[in-house]
Design a protein around this motif. Sequence first.
Motif, PDB file in Angstrom:
ATOM      1  N   GLN A  93      -5.863  -5.159 -24.555  1.00  0.00           N
ATOM      2  CA  GLN A  93      -7.304  -5.176 -24.323  1.00  0.00           C
ATOM      3  C   GLN A  93      -7.711  -4.908 -22.877  1.00  0.00           C
ATOM      4  OE1 GLN A  93      -9.289  -5.348 -27.045  1.00  0.00           O
ATOM      5  NE2 GLN A  93      -7.309  -5.274 -28.089  1.00  0.00           N
ATOM      6  N   VAL A  94      -6.874  -4.284 -22.103  1.00  0.00           N
ATOM      7  CA  VAL A  94      -7.229  -3.991 -20.718  1.00  0.00           C
ATOM      8  C   VAL A  94      -8.372  -2.981 -20.688  1.00  0.00           C
ATOM      9  CG1 VAL A  94      -6.405  -3.006 -18.545  1.00  0.00           C
ATOM     10  CG2 VAL A  94      -4.932  -4.536 -19.860  1.00  0.00           C
ATOM     11  N   HIS A  95      -9.402  -3.292 -19.938  1.00  0.00           N
ATOM     12  CA  HIS A  95     -10.611  -2.473 -19.917  1.00  0.00           C
ATOM     13  C   HIS A  95     -10.467  -1.247 -19.023  1.00  0.00           C
ATOM     14  CE1 HIS A  95     -15.102  -1.982 -18.872  1.00  0.00           C
ATOM     15  NE2 HIS A  95     -14.914  -1.511 -20.079  1.00  0.00           N
ATOM     16  N   ASP A  96      -9.850  -1.410 -17.860  1.00  0.00           N
ATOM     17  CA  ASP A  96      -9.740  -0.332 -16.865  1.00  0.00           C
ATOM     18  C   ASP A  96      -8.258  -0.068 -16.585  1.00  0.00           C
ATOM     19  OD1 ASP A  96      -9.938   1.436 -14.778  1.00  0.00           O
ATOM     20  OD2 ASP A  96     -11.070   0.101 -13.455  1.00  0.00           O
ATOM     21  N   PHE A  97      -7.691   0.867 -17.325  1.00  0.00           N
ATOM     22  CA  PHE A  97      -6.257   1.142 -17.229  1.00  0.00           C
ATOM     23  C   PHE A  97      -5.835   1.709 -15.874  1.00  0.00           C
ATOM     24  CE2 PHE A  97      -5.171  -0.033 -21.364  1.00  0.00           C
ATOM     25  CZ  PHE A  97      -3.863   0.287 -21.667  1.00  0.00           C
ATOM     26  N   HIS A  98      -6.770   2.279 -15.123  1.00  0.00           N
ATOM     27  CA  HIS A  98      -6.362   3.066 -13.964  1.00  0.00           C
ATOM     28  C   HIS A  98      -6.866   2.543 -12.636  1.00  0.00           C
ATOM     29  CE1 HIS A  98      -6.255   6.149 -17.363  1.00  0.00           C
ATOM     30  NE2 HIS A  98      -5.040   5.686 -17.158  1.00  0.00           N
ATOM     31  N   CYS A  99      -7.312   1.287 -12.617  1.00  0.00           N
ATOM     32  CA  CYS A  99      -7.705   0.707 -11.340  1.00  0.00           C
ATOM     33  C   CYS A  99      -6.495   0.648 -10.413  1.00  0.00           C
ATOM     34  CB  CYS A  99      -8.271  -0.699 -11.549  1.00  0.00           C
ATOM     35  SG  CYS A  99      -8.832  -1.475 -10.017  1.00  0.00           S
ATOM     36  N   GLY A 100      -6.683   1.072  -9.179  1.00  0.00           N
ATOM     37  CA  GLY A 100      -5.580   1.113  -8.221  1.00  0.00           C
ATOM     38  C   GLY A 100      -5.299  -0.203  -7.534  1.00  0.00           C
ATOM     39  N   LEU A 101      -6.114  -1.225  -7.795  1.00  0.00           N
ATOM     40  CA  LEU A 101      -5.880  -2.544  -7.219  1.00  0.00           C
ATOM     41  C   LEU A 101      -5.411  -3.472  -8.327  1.00  0.00           C
ATOM     42  CD1 LEU A 101      -6.072  -4.204  -4.609  1.00  0.00           C
ATOM     43  CD2 LEU A 101      -8.421  -4.800  -5.243  1.00  0.00           C
ATOM     44  N   VAL A 139       3.218  -9.597  -5.692  1.00  0.00           N
ATOM     45  CA  VAL A 139       2.870  -8.347  -5.016  1.00  0.00           C
ATOM     46  C   VAL A 139       1.465  -7.932  -5.459  1.00  0.00           C
ATOM     47  CG1 VAL A 139       3.447  -5.923  -4.610  1.00  0.00           C
ATOM     48  CG2 VAL A 139       5.283  -7.601  -4.969  1.00  0.00           C
ATOM     49  N   ILE A 140       0.563  -7.808  -4.495  1.00  0.00           N
ATOM     50  CA  ILE A 140      -0.749  -7.224  -4.746  1.00  0.00           C
ATOM     51  C   ILE A 140      -0.725  -5.829  -4.148  1.00  0.00           C
ATOM     52  CG2 ILE A 140      -3.235  -7.381  -4.372  1.00  0.00           C
ATOM     53  CD1 ILE A 140      -2.934 -10.390  -4.055  1.00  0.00           C
ATOM     54  N   MET A 141      -1.028  -4.823  -4.968  1.00  0.00           N
ATOM     55  CA  MET A 141      -0.936  -3.445  -4.502  1.00  0.00           C
ATOM     56  C   MET A 141      -2.275  -2.742  -4.612  1.00  0.00           C
ATOM     57  SD  MET A 141       1.262  -2.207  -7.807  1.00  0.00           S
ATOM     58  CE  MET A 141       1.875  -3.885  -8.011  1.00  0.00           C
ATOM     59  N   GLY A 142      -2.537  -1.859  -3.661  1.00  0.00           N
ATOM     60  CA  GLY A 142      -3.787  -1.114  -3.688  1.00  0.00           C
ATOM     61  C   GLY A 142      -3.702   0.130  -2.833  1.00  0.00           C
ATOM     62  N   ASP A 143      -4.515   1.122  -3.177  1.00  0.00           N
ATOM     63  CA  ASP A 143      -4.517   2.391  -2.457  1.00  0.00           C
ATOM     64  C   ASP A 143      -4.960   2.186  -1.007  1.00  0.00           C
ATOM     65  OD1 ASP A 143      -3.902   3.360  -4.944  1.00  0.00           O
ATOM     66  OD2 ASP A 143      -5.932   4.091  -5.362  1.00  0.00           O
ATOM     67  N   SER A 144      -4.408   3.001  -0.122  1.00  0.00           N
ATOM     68  CA  SER A 144      -4.708   2.867   1.308  1.00  0.00           C
ATOM     69  C   SER A 144      -5.740   3.889   1.778  1.00  0.00           C
ATOM     70  CB  SER A 144      -3.414   3.016   2.121  1.00  0.00           C
ATOM     71  OG  SER A 144      -2.745   4.220   1.810  1.00  0.00           O
ATOM     72  N   ASP A 145      -6.649   4.270   0.878  1.00  0.00           N
ATOM     73  CA  ASP A 145      -7.678   5.260   1.218  1.00  0.00           C
ATOM     74  C   ASP A 145      -9.019   4.628   1.559  1.00  0.00           C
ATOM     75  OD1 ASP A 145      -8.529   4.369  -1.233  1.00  0.00           O
ATOM     76  OD2 ASP A 145      -8.276   6.283  -2.276  1.00  0.00           O
ATOM     77  N   MET A 196       0.840  -1.196   0.000  1.00  0.00           N
ATOM     78  CA  MET A 196       0.000   0.000   0.000  1.00  0.00           C
ATOM     79  C   MET A 196       0.875   1.245   0.000  1.00  0.00           C
ATOM     80  SD  MET A 196      -2.653  -1.142   3.000  1.00  0.00           S
ATOM     81  CE  MET A 196      -3.139  -2.880   3.138  1.00  0.00           C
ATOM     82  N   PRO A 197       0.734   2.115  -1.006  1.00  0.00           N
ATOM     83  CA  PRO A 197       1.416   3.404  -0.951  1.00  0.00           C
ATOM     84  C   PRO A 197       0.706   4.281   0.065  1.00  0.00           C
ATOM     85  CG  PRO A 197      -0.041   3.346  -2.838  1.00  0.00           C
ATOM     86  CD  PRO A 197      -0.109   1.977  -2.209  1.00  0.00           C
ATOM     87  N   CYS A 198       1.439   5.150   0.706  1.00  0.00           N
ATOM     88  CA  CYS A 198       0.835   5.925   1.797  1.00  0.00           C
ATOM     89  C   CYS A 198       1.400   7.338   1.840  1.00  0.00           C
ATOM     90  CB  CYS A 198       1.099   5.208   3.123  1.00  0.00           C
ATOM     91  SG  CYS A 198       0.490   6.083   4.579  1.00  0.00           S
TER      92      CYS A 198
END
Length: 248
Positions: free
Chosen positions: A147-155, A82-88, A7-9
Amino acid sequence: MELTILMPCLNEARTLPGCISEATGFLRLAGVDGEVLIADNGSTDGSQALARGMGARVVEVAERGYGAALRGGIEAAAGEYVIMGDSDGSYDFFNLGAFLSLLRAGVELVVGDRYALPCEPGAAPWLNRWVGVPLLSWLGRTLGRCQVHDFHCGLRAVRRQAFLSLGARATGMEFASEMILLAAAANQTIAETPVWLRRDGRGKRPHLRPVRDGLRHVKSIVKLRRSKGGQGRNALKGNFAKMKGETE
């Protein structure tokens, strides 16, 4: 170690404890050998102490920016994956099974798809959800030939060594696009899985600046397309797996 949940913080003391609790709960219930890693980007609200107090490992990333924090975290990660996701608080770290299953099946980059499920009311500004992200994702698909549908998903999730081999350099929000386009050009296997988007729990202005960051995405996509030439054209035609969370 098999898995790092990263998680980036930057001043996320209000939401970080809940995210860490979900992530540690997933590791415990799934029986996964893993860690929770916080890539701190200069917090001044005590986020680092909160994280350490909950058993997470903290790495300080001096270079500022969303991409810089994630790169620093991936480099410091102990896990093979590594699974990464926003910490909000906007992502559910307790339900990461689909990401891990795809990585175990050999996928090198797993991207969440926030459009595959209804989001929580108020989770995303209308303009961002229905104009900004779709347009930028279309541009990435068109120029990147993927073919990625959602380029900006944070997870999202990566095989650590596969990601490090890409040589990603973006420091800002455009890191999300760069990661996908570099993986496509390198013929890495990419899959998407549905993600439920929740409301940002911080109660303050988000780090995202739609106009500025949108322009940085466009610049990054165009620059990568020019530098890679035709390398990405055939990258994902046979490698993209629209598995929607299930292995075949």
